[in-house]
Design an enzyme around this catalytic site. Structure first.
Site, short mmCIF file in Angstrom:
data_model
loop_
_atom_site.label_atom_id
_atom_site.label_comp_id
_atom_site.label_asym_id
_atom_site.label_seq_id
_atom_site.Cartn_x
_atom_site.Cartn_y
_atom_site.Cartn_z
N THR A 112 0.64 -1.26 0.06
CA THR A 112 0.10 0.18 -0.07
C THR A 112 0.86 1.33 -0.08
O THR A 112 0.30 2.37 -0.37
CB THR A 112 -1.09 -0.02 1.17
OG1 THR A 112 -0.36 0.20 2.40
CG2 THR A 112 -1.92 -1.09 1.16
N LEU A 136 -2.75 5.28 -0.25
CA LEU A 136 -4.09 4.84 -0.29
C LEU A 136 -4.18 3.31 0.04
O LEU A 136 -4.41 2.47 -0.81
CB LEU A 136 -4.59 5.11 -1.71
CG LEU A 136 -4.46 6.95 -2.25
CD1 LEU A 136 -4.97 6.71 -3.43
CD2 LEU A 136 -5.05 7.61 -1.26
N HIS A 137 -4.29 3.07 1.34
CA HIS A 137 -4.09 1.80 1.71
C HIS A 137 -5.31 0.99 1.40
O HIS A 137 -5.49 -0.19 0.66
CB HIS A 137 -4.01 1.77 3.50
CG HIS A 137 -2.96 2.33 3.93
ND1 HIS A 137 -1.58 2.19 3.78
CD2 HIS A 137 -3.04 3.56 4.49
CE1 HIS A 137 -0.62 2.72 4.30
NE2 HIS A 137 -1.54 3.58 5.06
N ASP A 138 -6.73 1.29 2.02
CA ASP A 138 -7.93 0.56 1.74
C ASP A 138 -8.33 0.42 0.45
O ASP A 138 -9.07 -0.52 0.10
CB ASP A 138 -9.09 1.07 2.73
CG ASP A 138 -8.64 0.83 4.02
OD1 ASP A 138 -7.94 -0.24 4.42
OD2 ASP A 138 -8.91 1.59 4.93
#
Length: 293
Positions: free
Chosen positions: A191, A234-236
């Site tokens: 991520t 922008l992990h999720d």
């Protein structure tokens, strides 16, 4: 693709949910909430607000208000007191469902043929661990779990090796890894390669689409907590993006477990599919296209 999204919105959670709700190939049948980035009442309210902005009347089911065996530790510094960086969202279209998150998962999984429902986990894994405890036979009906969490070779973000989602409820994460479920984990190793710059925010706004414009505002809020030319990772959004575009991820199988004291991923006996790299340009293009629908 039938999906339950388990979430603790959260700026990057909101972008991921908007993408999934608007994608024509992703049928999100429920949003289940968990305390994580912020307390349960706020994450539940935010899930309803996000669904309202997307224009999709997805039911919201409140789940676990605290980790299994430790104190909650919200992340207000990044996501703000409202969890969404102060970005305006409409009021929910309806109040949360009376059925709790785990009961909703059990009912949805029973109503669909085995191995046809995906679970996207964007926050701590408490609700999934409670499902495993309350109805393990229901959990085994899940087709796959795609979860954002952990740090494998990368440093952590809440400790030398610990990442927030896993460290917030390490006992839950350990139970999930040990459950022999078809889990794909997206850690910080992947991520951190996926970020946005000012030009990308402009491109989102220029689409004119409500979900894209809201996502631009959310990413703008991420810039407020950085000093560089790019947003926080922008992990999720990587979770629904992996479901639609696995070719944009480099996947490996690692033998893992969870250190209950620190919340770090460590070497262990459980073979887990892990995303260790991404095609960041490809992900940005796919996210832009999906949010423009």
């Amino acid at each position: 693709m039938t999906i339950i999204i388990d979430t603790d919105p959260g700026i990057d959670d909101a972008i991921a949910i908007l993408y999934a709700l608007r994608h024509p190939a992703q049928d999100v049948v429920a949003l289940t909430t968990v305390a994580g980035n912020i307390g349960l009442s706020v994450t539940t309210f935010n899930a309803g607000r996000i669904a309202a902005l997307a224009g999709v009347p997805t039911p919201v089911h409140a789940g676990a208000a605290a980790p299994l065996d430790k104190e909650a530790s919200p992340e207000l510094g990044i996501h703000g007191n409202d969890g969404l960086g102060g970005v305006h969202f409409p009021e929910p279209l309806s109040p949360p469902a009376s059925q709790d998150a785990v009961a909703a998962m059990i009912e949805i999984l029973a109503a669909h043929p085995p191995k046809t429902v995906d679970l996207f986990c964007l926050g701590p894994l408490t609700n999934l661990a409670l499902l495993l405890k309350r109805a393990p036979e229901s959990a085994q009906r899940i087709r796959r779990v795609i979860a954002m969490g952990g740090a494998v070779d990368e440093p952590g973000n809440v400790g030398p090796k610990a990442e927030f989602n896993i460290a917030h409820d390490p006992h839950a994460a350990a139970a999930v890894l040990a459950a022999n479920l078809p889990v794909t984990l997206i850690p910080l190793d992947a991520t951190r390669q996926f970020r946005a710059d000012v030009g990308y925010i402009t491109a989102l706004r220029e689409t004119g689409a409500e979900c894209a414009k809201a996502s631009a505002d959310l990413i703008d809020a991420y810039f407020a907590t950085t000093d560089g030319a790019e947003s926080r990772p922008l992990h999720d959004p990587c979770v629904p993006l992996l479901a639609r575009h696995p070719e944009l991820f480099t996947l490996e199988t690692r033998l893992l477990d969870v250190d209950l004291a620190t919340g770090a991923l460590v070497d262990g006996p459980h073979p887990i599919k892990v995303a260790m790299g991404v095609d960041a340009d490809g992900l940005r293009a796919a996210l832009l296209k999906g949010l423009s629908c």
